[in-house]
Design an enzyme around this catalytic site. Structure first.
Site, PDB file in Angstrom:
ATOM      1  N   GLU A 194      -1.364  -2.973  -7.975  1.00  0.00           N
ATOM      2  CA  GLU A 194      -2.783  -3.279  -6.547  1.00  0.00           C
ATOM      3  C   GLU A 194      -3.271  -1.922  -6.791  1.00  0.00           C
ATOM      4  OE1 GLU A 194      -3.243  -2.652  -3.820  1.00  0.00           O
ATOM      5  OE2 GLU A 194      -1.469  -1.933  -3.507  1.00  0.00           O
ATOM      6  N   SER A 247       0.870  -1.392   0.140  1.00  0.00           N
ATOM      7  CA  SER A 247       0.057  -0.485  -0.054  1.00  0.00           C
ATOM      8  C   SER A 247       0.775   1.417   0.028  1.00  0.00           C
ATOM      9  CB  SER A 247      -0.601  -0.117   0.975  1.00  0.00           C
ATOM     10  OG  SER A 247      -1.984   1.318   1.183  1.00  0.00           O
ATOM     11  N   HIS A 252      -4.760  -5.587  -1.565  1.00  0.00           N
ATOM     12  CA  HIS A 252      -5.251  -5.687  -0.400  1.00  0.00           C
ATOM     13  C   HIS A 252      -6.511  -5.991   0.025  1.00  0.00           C
ATOM     14  CE1 HIS A 252      -4.116  -1.253  -1.044  1.00  0.00           C
ATOM     15  NE2 HIS A 252      -3.993  -0.482   0.644  1.00  0.00           N
TER      16      HIS A 252
END
Length: 347
Positions: A247, A143, A317
Site C-alpha cells: 500500500e 505505514s 491509509h
C-alpha cells in the site's frame, strides 16, 4: 595504522557494514526462522502502546487509548511516548527502550504502535531480536511500522500484524477484522472489498486486475516506501515465493514507479507468488502533471511479471482496512480481489 585496519575501525565505530574486495556491501541473508505465532488477545489484556516512529500529539494519543479501551483492552503507555525530537517521538534510544520494555514486560500481551510517520527503520540495527524471540507477542501497526514487522519476522520468525495503528479511525469493518484475526484466530478468514469502496468518488478505490489468476504463499509486505528503503539492508527477506501485499499514500506516480523499479532490480519482484495491492491514497497525478495515471504506472511496472496482481484491496491509509498477519499462508485471487488467510495468525 594500515589502511585496511583503519577502514575496519572506522566502519565499526560508525556501525557500517564492511566492504568486500569487490566493493559491494556485505549483507548476509539468513533464512527466516521457524514461524512463531503470538498468543491470541483477550478482553482485559494489557496492551503496550508505543510510538516507535513519529511524534504523536495529545489528541492522537487520547484517540488511541479510547480505541483500545473500547475494544475491551487495558492500556499501558510507553515511558517515552510523549517525547518529541523534531519529526520523531524522542531519540532513537528512547523509542527503542519503549519497544524493548513492551516486549520484555510479562504483563503486556501485545505491542500496539500509536502511529507511523517516520523513524522505525532507524531502530532496526539496535533491536534485541533474541529478547523478542524469547517474548513473542503481537506487534500491530502499519505505514512506517512496516519496517519493524518485517525485520522482526525475518530475524525471529514472529508473526506481526499489518493493521490499524492505535490512533487510526476505527470503523466497524476494521474493528471486525482486528477482533477476528487477533482474538478469534479462525482457520480461514476471507478479506474482501467493503461496500463503502463503491461509495468513494474518484479512481483511488476502484478495483483493477493487472494480471489475472490465483496464488498462494506466505504473506509479506506493507508500505511501498518502506519496502523499497529496506531492500538490500539485510532486514527484509528475499521476495521469492512470498505473497506480497503493498500500500502507499501521498506519492505521485513517478515516485511509485521509482520504488517499484527498485524492488524489481534489488529484490526479484518478479519471483513473488502474487502481488495484492491495497489502496494507494492520494497517489494520482495533478491535472496539469505530465504523468501516467496511477493505474497506468502499476500496469507498466507489474503487468509484465507474469504473476497474479490486482489493485484495490482493503488495506492502506484508509478507514476500512483489514488486518494482515505477516508470516502466515494466504490465498490471493486477482480476479475477484480477495485475500484469504489460510491459517490463524495467533495461537
Amino acid at each position: 595504522m594500515k589502511r585496511r585496519t583503519a577502514n575496519r575501525t572506522i566502519a565499526a565505530a560508525l556501525g557500517l557494514p564492511l566492504l568486500a574486495r569487490s566493493g559491494q556491501t556485505s549483507l548476509p541473508v539468513k533464512p527466516v526462522h521457524k514461524t512463531v505465532k503470538p498468543k491470541r488477545l483477550r478482553e482485559k489484556d494489557l496492551i503496550g502502546l508505543i510510538s516507535p516512529g513519529s511524534y504523536v500529539d495529545d489528541k492522537g494519543l487520547e484517540q488511541a487509548v479510547s480505541n483500545l479501551e473500547k475494544m475491551g483492552f487495558r492500556v499501558k503507555l510507553g515511558n517515552h511516548i510523549r517525547m518529541e525530537r523534531g519529526y520523531t517521538a524522542g531519540t532513537d534510544e528512547q523509542r527503542l527502550n519503549d519497544l524493548h520494555d513492551a516486549f520484555n514486560d510479562p504483563e503486556v500481551a501485545a505491542v500496539w504502535c500509536v502511529r507511523g510517520g517516520y523513524g522505525c527503520s532507524r531502530l532496526l540495527p539496535a533491536i534485541d531480536y533474541r529478547m523478542i524471540a524469547r517474548n513473542p507477542k503481537a506487534l500491530i501497526g502499519y505505514s512506517d511500522v512496516t519496517a519493524l514487522i518485517n525485520a522482526i519476522y525475518f530475524k525471529t520468525g514472529l508473526v506481526g500484524f499489518h493493521g490499524p495503528v492505535g490512533a487510526s479511525r476505527f470503523t466497524d469493518f476494521s474493528e471486525l477484522h482486528l477482533k477476528t484475526v487477533l482474538m478469534e484466530g479462525p482457520d480461514t478468514w476471507k478479506i474482501t472489498r467493503p461496500d463503502t469502496f463503491k461509495e468513494q468518488s474518484g479512481k483511488t478505490f476502484d478495483f483493477n486486475t493487472i494480471q489475472p489468476g490465483q496464488a498462494e504463499g506466505t504473506l509479506l509486505g506493507g508500505n511501498l516506501s518502506l519496502l523499497a528503503a529496506m531492500a538490500g539492508t539485510g532486514y527484509l527477506p528475499p521476495f521469492d515465493q512470498y505473497l506480497l501485499f503493498v500500500e502507499e499514500v501521498g506519492e505521485k506516480p513517478y515516485r511509485v514507479d521509482r520504488m517499484l523499479t527498485q524492488l524489481r532490480q534489488s529484490n526479484a519482484l518478479g519471483q513473488v507468488a502474487g502481488i495484492a495491492l491495497g489502496i494507494f491514497a492520494d497517489c494520482e497525478p495533478d491535472p496539469d502533471d505530465r504523468s501516467l495515471s496511477l493505474a497506468q504506472t502499476l500496469d507498466d511496472r507489474l503487468g509484465d511479471l507474469s504473476v497474479p496482481a490486482a489493485y484495490g484491496l482493503p488495506y492502506g491509509h484508509i478507514g476500512d482496512q483489514g488486518t494482515l498477519p505477516v508470516g502466515i499462508r494466504a490465498r490471493f485471487d486477482a480476479n475477484e480481489g480477495s485475500l484469504t488467510l489460510l491459517e490463524p495468525g495467533v495461537v
